[in-house]
Motif scaffolding. Structure first.
Motif, PDB file in Angstrom:
ATOM      1  N   ASP A 210       0.816  -1.213   0.000  1.00  0.00           N
ATOM      2  CA  ASP A 210       0.000   0.000   0.000  1.00  0.00           C
ATOM      3  C   ASP A 210       0.852   1.266   0.000  1.00  0.00           C
ATOM      4  O   ASP A 210       0.480   2.264  -0.625  1.00  0.00           O
ATOM      5  CB  ASP A 210      -0.915   0.016   1.230  1.00  0.00           C
ATOM      6  CG  ASP A 210      -1.921  -1.116   1.230  1.00  0.00           C
ATOM      7  OD1 ASP A 210      -2.885  -1.055   0.453  1.00  0.00           O
ATOM      8  OD2 ASP A 210      -1.726  -2.077   2.009  1.00  0.00           O
TER       9      ASP A 210
ATOM     10  N   MET B 194       0.572   8.805  -6.191  1.00  0.00           N
ATOM     11  CA  MET B 194      -0.007   7.479  -6.387  1.00  0.00           C
ATOM     12  C   MET B 194       0.752   6.752  -7.498  1.00  0.00           C
ATOM     13  O   MET B 194       0.999   7.311  -8.569  1.00  0.00           O
ATOM     14  CB  MET B 194      -1.480   7.584  -6.753  1.00  0.00           C
ATOM     15  CG  MET B 194      -2.365   8.221  -5.690  1.00  0.00           C
ATOM     16  SD  MET B 194      -2.388   7.309  -4.125  1.00  0.00           S
ATOM     17  CE  MET B 194      -3.075   5.724  -4.644  1.00  0.00           C
TER      18      MET B 194
ATOM     19  N   ASN C 153      -0.450   3.635  -8.449  1.00  0.00           N
ATOM     20  CA  ASN C 153      -1.609   3.034  -9.113  1.00  0.00           C
ATOM     21  C   ASN C 153      -2.835   3.351  -8.257  1.00  0.00           C
ATOM     22  O   ASN C 153      -2.773   4.241  -7.396  1.00  0.00           O
ATOM     23  CB  ASN C 153      -1.415   1.518  -9.308  1.00  0.00           C
ATOM     24  CG  ASN C 153      -1.087   0.797  -8.000  1.00  0.00           C
ATOM     25  OD1 ASN C 153      -1.612   1.142  -6.939  1.00  0.00           O
ATOM     26  ND2 ASN C 153      -0.221  -0.197  -8.060  1.00  0.00           N
ATOM     27  N   ASP C 154      -3.908   2.646  -8.453  1.00  0.00           N
ATOM     28  CA  ASP C 154      -5.127   2.930  -7.694  1.00  0.00           C
ATOM     29  C   ASP C 154      -4.985   2.601  -6.211  1.00  0.00           C
ATOM     30  O   ASP C 154      -5.786   3.066  -5.394  1.00  0.00           O
ATOM     31  CB  ASP C 154      -6.306   2.136  -8.270  1.00  0.00           C
ATOM     32  CG  ASP C 154      -6.702   2.611  -9.651  1.00  0.00           C
ATOM     33  OD1 ASP C 154      -6.352   3.759  -9.992  1.00  0.00           O
ATOM     34  OD2 ASP C 154      -7.341   1.840 -10.393  1.00  0.00           O
ATOM     35  N   LYS C 155      -3.979   1.806  -5.857  1.00  0.00           N
ATOM     36  CA  LYS C 155      -3.835   1.324  -4.485  1.00  0.00           C
ATOM     37  C   LYS C 155      -2.601   1.855  -3.769  1.00  0.00           C
ATOM     38  O   LYS C 155      -2.651   2.194  -2.590  1.00  0.00           O
ATOM     39  CB  LYS C 155      -3.781  -0.215  -4.518  1.00  0.00           C
ATOM     40  CG  LYS C 155      -3.350  -0.908  -3.238  1.00  0.00           C
ATOM     41  CD  LYS C 155      -3.231  -2.424  -3.489  1.00  0.00           C
ATOM     42  CE  LYS C 155      -2.567  -3.151  -2.333  1.00  0.00           C
ATOM     43  NZ  LYS C 155      -3.378  -3.135  -1.115  1.00  0.00           N
ATOM     44  N   THR C 156      -1.475   1.947  -4.484  1.00  0.00           N
ATOM     45  CA  THR C 156      -0.169   2.131  -3.853  1.00  0.00           C
ATOM     46  C   THR C 156       0.311   3.567  -3.928  1.00  0.00           C
ATOM     47  O   THR C 156       0.281   4.203  -4.985  1.00  0.00           O
ATOM     48  CB  THR C 156       0.878   1.213  -4.534  1.00  0.00           C
ATOM     49  OG1 THR C 156       0.394  -0.134  -4.532  1.00  0.00           O
ATOM     50  CG2 THR C 156       2.198   1.277  -3.808  1.00  0.00           C
ATOM     51  N   ARG C 157       0.790   4.076  -2.778  1.00  0.00           N
ATOM     52  CA  ARG C 157       1.344   5.427  -2.707  1.00  0.00           C
ATOM     53  C   ARG C 157       2.849   5.362  -2.498  1.00  0.00           C
ATOM     54  O   ARG C 157       3.368   4.495  -1.793  1.00  0.00           O
ATOM     55  CB  ARG C 157       0.697   6.218  -1.568  1.00  0.00           C
ATOM     56  CG  ARG C 157      -0.686   6.723  -1.918  1.00  0.00           C
ATOM     57  CD  ARG C 157      -1.419   7.233  -0.714  1.00  0.00           C
ATOM     58  NE  ARG C 157      -0.827   8.455  -0.154  1.00  0.00           N
ATOM     59  CZ  ARG C 157      -1.335   9.077   0.902  1.00  0.00           C
ATOM     60  NH1 ARG C 157      -2.404   8.598   1.509  1.00  0.00           N
ATOM     61  NH2 ARG C 157      -0.752  10.178   1.359  1.00  0.00           N
TER      62      ARG C 157
END
Length: 250
Positions: free
Chosen positions: A200, A214, A216-220
Motif C-alpha cells: 500500500d 499514487m 496506481n489505484d492502491k499504492t502510494r
C-alpha cells in the motif's frame, strides 16, 4: 489503533548546520508532542550526520534526543531506527541503551491492515555508479574494522568533515524530484511492486524532498523530506497516511 509516525534526515551534528542545538531540540519537541498518541516511530536514516560506534566510545552530544527516545521506548512505544548513508556504522549502543530496533535493510511490514515497504532509500539508483562503489566500501566489514582502528579523535573528526563536504556538494540536487521516469528510488519501487503487488505504501527518506504520489489505484509512493529545512513527517492513523510539516515556536 494509535498512530504511527515516520521521519528522516535530521543530520544532527552536521558541521554544515549553524545551530545544531536548535536542530536537535526541534526533533525532541516533536517526539514529545506525539508521545501520547503514538504506538511506534520510524526514523528512516541520517538522523545523525555522522555516527560511528567504537568498542567503548560513541560520538558526544545528542543527549536530549537519546534521552527522549529512551523515554518513548521505556513507555512501550516502539522506535525503529534505520541506518542511512551517514549513520550506517551503528553497533548495539542504541539498541542496548535506548531500546530502539535497528534496521539495516529494506523492511516489508504490515501495520494495521496496510502493507508497507520502508527504507532509507540510498543505493537504489543503479545509475549512480560511483556512489554504489563508495557505498560498498562503507558497508564492507573489513573496511569498517580498519576505520575502527583509527583513534576517535581523528576518526570522528574525519567523518564529520567528510559528511560536511558531501552535504555542501549535493545540496543543489537535494530537494529535487525529477519525475517518476527519472527517479531511481521510484524505478526501484516499480520493480519491487511487480513482485509484491500487495504493498500500500512505499516510504523513504534520503532525498530531502517531500513527495506523495499514487503509483496506481492502491499504492502510494512517499519520500519524507527532511528535518534540516522542511521538518516534514508522515502520520498513519491505521487507515490513511498523511504527509505533514511540524510547526514549532523556533
Amino acid at each position: 489503533m494509535k498512530k504511527v509516525y515516520f521521519l528522516s534526515d535530521s543530520h544532527l551534528g552536521s558541521l554544515a548546520i549553524a545551530d545544531n542545538r536548535k536542530q536537535e531540540l526541534r526533533v525532541v519537541h516533536f517526539l514529545e508532542s506525539i508521545k501520547e498518541d503514538a504506538s511506534a516511530v520510524y526514523m528512516l536514516g541520517d538522523i545523525f550526520d555522522f555516527w560511528h560506534e567504537y568498542r567503548y566510545v560513541v560520538p558526544k552530544g545528542f543527549t536530549r534526543l537519546l534521552g527522549k527516545i529512551s523515554e518513548l521506548t521505556d513507555s512501550g512505544i516502539e522506535v525503529h531506527f534505520f541506518t542511512g548513508n551517514h549513520d550506517l556504522w551503528c553497533g548495539d549502543y542504541l539498541e542496548k541503551e535506548c531500546g530502539v530496533i535497528i534496521h539495516r535493510n529494506l523492511l516489508h511490514i504490515t501495520i494495521g491492515e496496510k502493507d508497507f515497504c520502508i527504507g532509507h532509500g540510498d543505493g537504489m539508483d543503479k545509475k549512480e555508479k560511483s556512489y554504489l562503489i563508495l557505498r560498498s566500501i562503507f558497508h564492507n566489514k573489513v573496511c569498517q574494522k580498519l576505520f575502527a582502528a583509527i583513534h576517535p579523535r581523528w576518526g570522528i573528526c574525519f567523518g564529520l568533515e567528510w559528511a560536511r563536504r558531501s552535504r555542501l556538494k549535493h545540496e543543489k540536487v537535494e530537494g529535487f524530484f525529477d519525475g517518476v521516469k527519472n527517479d531511481g528510488i521510484y524505478r526501484f519501487s516499480e520493480h519491487y511492486l511487480k513482485e509484491y503487488p500487495e504493498i500500500d505504501y512505499f516510504i523513504y527518506g534520503h532525498r530531502h524532498v517531500d513527495v506523495d504520489i499514487m503509483m496506481n489505484d492502491k499504492t502510494r509512493f512517499i519520500i519524507l523530506g527532511d528535518w534540516v529545512s522542511k521538518f516534514s513527517y508522515a502520520e498513519f492513523n491505521g487507515t490513511t497516511i498523511e504527509l505533514k510539516h511540524y510547526q514549532d515556536n523556533f
